[in-house]
Design a protein around this motif. Structure first.
Motif, mmCIF file in Angstrom:
data_model
loop_
_atom_site.group_PDB
_atom_site.id
_atom_site.type_symbol
_atom_site.label_atom_id
_atom_site.label_comp_id
_atom_site.label_asym_id
_atom_site.label_seq_id
_atom_site.Cartn_x
_atom_site.Cartn_y
_atom_site.Cartn_z
ATOM 1 N N ALA A 185 0.762 -1.164 0.050
ATOM 2 C CA ALA A 185 0.005 0.031 -0.043
ATOM 3 C C ALA A 185 0.872 1.341 0.150
ATOM 4 N N ALA A 213 3.349 0.795 -3.456
ATOM 5 C CA ALA A 213 3.038 0.472 -5.000
ATOM 6 C C ALA A 213 2.001 1.420 -5.319
ATOM 7 N N ILE A 214 1.219 1.760 -4.595
ATOM 8 C CA ILE A 214 0.084 2.908 -4.796
ATOM 9 C C ILE A 214 0.803 4.256 -4.988
ATOM 10 N N PRO A 215 0.750 4.810 -6.529
ATOM 11 C CA PRO A 215 1.222 5.933 -6.775
ATOM 12 C C PRO A 215 0.252 7.237 -5.993
#
Lengths: 123, 201
Positions: A45, A48-50
């Motif tokens: 989270a 990886a979540i831009p």
């Protein structure tokens, strides 16, 4: 022939038993799914979540812009004040005779660079 | 304000995967987090079963999710399921990793479970944990495509048409792969019946 049917029946029974056994294995495995660790999910989270694209700014000018604006405003006033002090310092007698009565006329050209300010004021 | 937040959270919970992906592409980080919670565990479960390695499975999940976020702005709702798209990426990533392994030794079945003289009887005697371990060991002996198909069908619970989309093959090919996989699994699990005195009759 009877023996053959018996063997065939036995094989079919075994096949059914094996299928049931395999289904039991599938059920057991499906009931115990491989799950990612909480640490991995947290890392995923975070990493990886831009970040979503930033919204357009609807805020007042930044503090730096405000500071610069104030600086230039203040420096303008200060410049005028310093000029007045300087004139008073280098030509105190001229200021004694300088007044803005209705009888006095001073041409704009007097204040241009190179003009003889003292002569103009003494006229 | 609080009511608005609850409504928003509920809307995110109830939204289909495709809507969450579109919302994420429009800057909604909460939608991305919800989608991550839905997709990542499923991809991890599949990859861990197919690869037999949790660390490698984590790499596959991370790569899959990164590709999903990158593709988000171009996603068109209604054309496909997000989960199907993600499984498809994961299948390809796993296939690449399995090809690179080639010479890597696989776990022998007898290292995990006691050899079954009679498959059904042996399974009955196993604990649930032992059953899962025995199946995992047997899966490791399957050809790659069979393993992928049988994991998607019998462990992830997907339908044959879904698997066909994911593996980019026809439904009949999926049925063939899973049927051969099940035969291979039974053979692997009961493969020592001769030396164990198990008679086919």
């Amino acid at each position: 022939m009877a023996v053959g049917r018996k063997n065939w029946g036995t094989m079919m029974d075994k096949e059914k038993h094996d299928d049931a056994a395999l289904d039991a294995l599938f059920s057991a495995a499906a009931a115990r799914p491989e799950r990612p660790s909480d640490d991995f999910m947290a890392r995923l989270a975070d990493q990886a979540i831009p970040a979503p694209p930033p919204a357009a700014p609807a805020t007042p000018p930044s503090s730096r812009a405000g500071w610069l604006t104030g600086f230039f405003a203040a420096s303008g006033l200060s410049g005028a004040a310093v000029l007045g002090v300087w004139i008073g310092f280098v030509m105190p007698e001229a200021l004694d005779t300088f007044s803005l009565s209705t009888d006095d006329t001073v041409a704009l050209s007097t204040f241009l660079p190179g003009a003889d300010l003292g002569a103009a004021l003494s006229e | 304000m609080g009511q608005d937040n609850r409504t928003s959270a509920s809307a995110v919970d109830d939204a289909p995967d495709g809507a969450l992906l579109v919302a994420f592409a429009n800057g909604d980080a909460a939608a991305g987090r919800e989608l991550l919670d839905r997709i990542a565990p499923r991809i991890f479960g599949y990859a861990a079963r197919v690869l037999g390695d949790r660390t490698e499975a984590e790499d596959v999940v991370q790569d899959t999710m990164l590709r999903l976020w990158k593709m988000a702005p171009d996603w068109r709702q209604g054309e496909a399921q997000v989960s199907t798209w993600a499984y498809r990426v994961a299948v390809n990533l796993c296939t690449d990793r399995l090809r690179k392994r080639q010479s890597r030794p696989q776990v022998a079945l007898d290292q995990v479970a006691e050899p079954p003289a009679d498959l059904a009887t042996a399974v009955e005697r196993m604990t649930e944990s032992a059953r899962a371990d025995a199946l995992q060991a047997a899966l490791g002996q399957l050809p790659d495509r069979q393993r992928q198909a049988v994991v998607l069908r019998h462990l992830e619970g997907l339908s044959n048409p879904e698997i066909a989309q994911i593996m980019d093959i026809g439904v009949e090919a999926v049925e063939s792969l899973t049927a051969r996989a099940k035969r291979s699994l039974k053979a692997a699990l009961g493969g020592r019946k001769e030396e164990l005195g198990y008679d086919d009759g």
